[in-house]
Design a protein around this motif. Sequence first.
Motif, short mmCIF file in Angstrom:
data_model
loop_
_atom_site.label_atom_id
_atom_site.label_comp_id
_atom_site.label_asym_id
_atom_site.label_seq_id
_atom_site.Cartn_x
_atom_site.Cartn_y
_atom_site.Cartn_z
N THR A 9 21.24 86.35 55.83
CA THR A 9 22.24 85.89 56.79
C THR A 9 21.67 84.69 57.54
O THR A 9 20.44 84.49 57.59
CB THR A 9 22.60 87.00 57.79
N TYR A 10 22.55 83.89 58.11
CA TYR A 10 22.11 82.67 58.76
C TYR A 10 21.25 83.01 59.97
O TYR A 10 21.56 83.89 60.75
CB TYR A 10 23.31 81.83 59.18
N GLY A 11 20.14 82.29 60.13
CA GLY A 11 19.27 82.51 61.27
C GLY A 11 18.17 83.51 61.01
O GLY A 11 17.49 83.93 61.96
N ASP A 53 29.77 75.89 46.93
CA ASP A 53 28.49 76.60 46.99
C ASP A 53 28.39 77.42 48.26
O ASP A 53 28.77 76.97 49.33
CB ASP A 53 27.35 75.58 46.94
N ASP A 54 27.83 78.63 48.16
CA ASP A 54 27.80 79.52 49.32
C ASP A 54 26.76 79.13 50.35
O ASP A 54 26.75 79.65 51.46
CB ASP A 54 27.57 80.98 48.89
N ARG A 55 25.85 78.20 50.02
CA ARG A 55 24.80 77.84 50.95
C ARG A 55 24.96 76.42 51.49
O ARG A 55 24.09 75.92 52.18
CB ARG A 55 23.42 77.99 50.29
N ALA A 56 26.05 75.75 51.18
CA ALA A 56 26.25 74.38 51.64
C ALA A 56 27.01 74.40 52.96
O ALA A 56 28.22 74.55 52.99
CB ALA A 56 27.01 73.56 50.60
N GLU A 57 26.29 74.25 54.06
CA GLU A 57 26.93 74.32 55.36
C GLU A 57 28.03 73.28 55.51
O GLU A 57 29.05 73.51 56.14
CB GLU A 57 25.89 74.13 56.47
N SER A 58 27.82 72.10 54.89
CA SER A 58 28.82 71.04 55.03
C SER A 58 29.92 71.14 53.97
O SER A 58 30.85 70.37 53.98
CB SER A 58 28.14 69.67 54.91
N ARG A 156 28.41 79.41 66.86
CA ARG A 156 29.47 78.96 65.97
C ARG A 156 28.93 78.72 64.56
O ARG A 156 29.55 79.13 63.57
CB ARG A 156 30.10 77.66 66.50
N VAL A 157 27.77 78.07 64.47
CA VAL A 157 27.17 77.79 63.17
C VAL A 157 26.86 79.09 62.43
O VAL A 157 27.16 79.23 61.23
CB VAL A 157 25.89 76.94 63.34
N ASN A 161 28.83 80.25 58.96
CA ASN A 161 28.09 80.45 57.71
C ASN A 161 28.14 81.89 57.24
O ASN A 161 28.21 82.15 56.04
CB ASN A 161 26.65 79.96 57.88
N ASP A 162 28.10 82.83 58.16
CA ASP A 162 28.22 84.24 57.78
C ASP A 162 29.56 84.48 57.07
O ASP A 162 29.62 85.16 56.04
CB ASP A 162 28.14 85.15 59.01
#
Length: 209
Positions: A9-11, A53-58, A156-157, A161-162
């Motif tokens: 998970t993010y973070g 892609d599941d890991r591309a934040e943008s 928020r980020v 992402n989650d």
Amino acid sequence: MRVVTISATYGTGGSVIGPAVADRLGVPFVDRAIPSAVASELGVTLEEALAHDDRAESGFGRLLTGMMRLPTVTLGGVELYVPAGMPLTPDEFAARTEQVIREIARVHGGVILGRAGAIVLADHPGALHVRLDGPLRRRVLQTAAYSGIPEQEAKRVVNDNDRARRAYVRQFYRSDPADPGLYHMVLDSTVIPVTTCVELIVAAASAVG
């Protein structure tokens, strides 16, 4: 050849822990190479591949969280914008991603971050499947500290992402990435130091591999 999948998970420091584990095991760390390989195989741009892609934040994350409001389609119950004329469909991306992951595991071994690796390689002999997680509050604080952004923005980020990563796994695999039954090991890396997480994963990978 050692194979480790890491769902993070993010973070929770997946992008730090993953490379460290790979270095200790002497295998490749596989993250950004996956969309690049898929783009090359499908004959599309890396930007188009990253949109799914599941890991591309943008990319995928921003699309799923509604930051672009133009003509939409439904993906996993969430509306997302699909650029006109984009040749890459979500199903194509997921299918080719699976092929790339299986080929990497078979030929080279490696530490694979994200992309439902624990599901894709569930039957791969000797593969270790790891989940990195932690309470939302601690993940937000870690993100704020690491990124140097305000806590509210970090929240928020993390949430965006989650949602994107859950949507990816649920859409293509009808599974919950938080299900502990998918993994051999679940670590709270917001409390357990990075170096200890690396040591635990390396020891477990050596035991099962």
